[in-house]
Design a protein around this motif. Structure first.
Motif, PDB file in Angstrom:
ATOM      1  N   HIS A  83       0.846  -1.192   0.000  1.00  0.00           N
ATOM      2  CA  HIS A  83       0.000   0.000   0.000  1.00  0.00           C
ATOM      3  C   HIS A  83       0.884   1.247   0.000  1.00  0.00           C
ATOM      4  O   HIS A  83       2.091   1.174   0.230  1.00  0.00           O
ATOM      5  CB  HIS A  83      -0.979   0.005   1.180  1.00  0.00           C
ATOM      6  CG  HIS A  83      -0.319   0.160   2.522  1.00  0.00           C
ATOM      7  ND1 HIS A  83       0.513  -0.799   3.067  1.00  0.00           N
ATOM      8  CD2 HIS A  83      -0.369   1.150   3.435  1.00  0.00           C
ATOM      9  CE1 HIS A  83       0.940  -0.397   4.248  1.00  0.00           C
ATOM     10  NE2 HIS A  83       0.424   0.792   4.502  1.00  0.00           N
ATOM     11  N   HIS A 154      -7.075  -0.441   6.116  1.00  0.00           N
ATOM     12  CA  HIS A 154      -5.972   0.443   6.533  1.00  0.00           C
ATOM     13  C   HIS A 154      -5.779   1.526   5.472  1.00  0.00           C
ATOM     14  O   HIS A 154      -5.648   2.710   5.786  1.00  0.00           O
ATOM     15  CB  HIS A 154      -4.716  -0.405   6.729  1.00  0.00           C
ATOM     16  CG  HIS A 154      -3.488   0.379   7.049  1.00  0.00           C
ATOM     17  ND1 HIS A 154      -3.346   1.103   8.202  1.00  0.00           N
ATOM     18  CD2 HIS A 154      -2.349   0.561   6.351  1.00  0.00           C
ATOM     19  CE1 HIS A 154      -2.148   1.693   8.209  1.00  0.00           C
ATOM     20  NE2 HIS A 154      -1.525   1.380   7.090  1.00  0.00           N
ATOM     21  N   ASP A 173       0.407  -3.896   6.391  1.00  0.00           N
ATOM     22  CA  ASP A 173      -0.066  -3.270   7.634  1.00  0.00           C
ATOM     23  C   ASP A 173      -1.483  -3.726   7.983  1.00  0.00           C
ATOM     24  O   ASP A 173      -2.080  -3.220   8.928  1.00  0.00           O
ATOM     25  CB  ASP A 173      -0.092  -1.733   7.502  1.00  0.00           C
ATOM     26  CG  ASP A 173       1.301  -1.122   7.604  1.00  0.00           C
ATOM     27  OD1 ASP A 173       2.281  -1.877   7.706  1.00  0.00           O
ATOM     28  OD2 ASP A 173       1.384   0.127   7.571  1.00  0.00           O
TER      29      ASP A 173
HETATM   30 ZN   LIG Z   1       0.452   1.807   6.396  1.00  0.00          ZN
END
Ligand SMILES: [Zn+2]
Length: 301
Positions: A83, A154, A173
């Motif tokens: 990401h 997230h 994450d």
């Molecule tokens: Zn992150």
């Protein structure tokens, strides 16, 4: 009764060294420790000879140099991005420049829709993948094969990368051993996050390797604890609202006892994410738009 999350914080590594962590998997940790990155960004290398790199990390020249030095005599063929946060994707640019490898990811940060800079300070707006990956897409290289698992929450563009042949999931994450994930609106989305946790419960990955901190060897129990923790937090927020505590700051003060001062804003963002979800489900109403400083109350039934 507080949910007991089985956090894992024992983490042995040496900064700047590419080290084997599992068969066919190496990791090098960047020196960017913080309350959000634990000891720093763990950049993974999969394969040998011709390798894939997952999350090259922050814009930190010494990290890219150490990674390239650790891979001398080998060739990077793929750069995968879980990401677009600044501790994950910015080093893709210098790494691509040095190696010519193509970058793979879901897409630009927040779909390229720039929000309020005040609440999006962690986004890497410059990264655009060469190759767009969608849920269930496979890519293969020499000795490895990845499946992309879209896990928004997230961030909206978060991907986990599974190695189905070895039971490994690089969880980015989305699921970490050392901490819960920050869910920060507008790009962070609590309903999507919980759905993405449920999605992992439907899979059979044996071990998760997050970008920060150690591996999670009992991933299903860990994911279940995270879901229970969020449900508990939601119940706490509803409890606050039922007693007239309707501002995010006041809710944080009541629910996050003993929180490090530096994490208050992040806690406020998480509460905000819950409230947006609750408003969306028709359980809570806000005076005006459901912003960070709106007043919230329970819907009367
Ligand atoms: Zn992150």
């Amino acid at each position: 009764m507080a949910v007991d999350i089985p956090f894992r914080r024992e983490f042995s590594f040496e900064y700047g060294r590419l080290e084997p962590v599992a068969p066919g998997v190496r990791r090098i940790v960047a020196r960017n420790p913080s309350p959000f990155t634990f000891r720093g960004t763990g950049t993974y290398v999969v394969g040998s000879g011709e390798v894939a790199v997952i999350d090259p990390g922050p814009d930190l020249a010494e990290h890219v140099e150490a990674l390239l030095a650790g891979l001398s005599g080998e060739r990077i063929t793929h750069i995968l991005i879980t990401h677009t946060h600044r501790d994950h994707s910015p080093a893709a640019a210098p790494l691509k420049a040095a190696t010519g490898a193509a970058t793979y990811g879901f897409g630009p940060h927040a779909g390229g829709k720039r929000g309020d800079p005040e609440v999006e300070e962690g986004g890497d707006w410059d990264f655009v993948p060469d190759v767009t990956m969608r849920d269930g897409d496979f890519i293969a290289g020499k000795g490895w094969r990845f499946e992309a698992v879209h896990t928004p929450g997230h961030t909206s563009n978060h991907l986990c990368f599974a190695l189905p042949d070895s039971g490994i999931l690089f969880s980015g994450d989305h699921v970490m051993g050392w901490s819960t994930s920050v869910i920060s609106p507008p790009d962070g989305d609590m309903a999507a996050y919980l759905a993405s946790l449920d999605k992992l419960l439907g899979r059979r990955d044996a071990v998760y390797w997050p970008t920060h901190g150690p591996a999670i060897t009992e991933p299903q129990a860990h994911v279940r604890a995270f879901i229970a923790h969020r449900r508990e937090r939601e119940a706490g927020i509803l409890d606050c609202l039922s007693t007239g505590v309707g501002h995010i700051d006041a809710i944080v003060e009541r629910l996050y006892v003993g929180l490090q001062p530096g994490l208050h804003r992040a806690a406020g963002r998480s509460v905000h994410a819950h409230l947006i979800d609750l408003v969306g489900r028709g359980i809570v109403a806000s005076d005006g738009m459901p912003t960070l400083d709106a007043r919230y109350r329970l819907m009367r039934t």
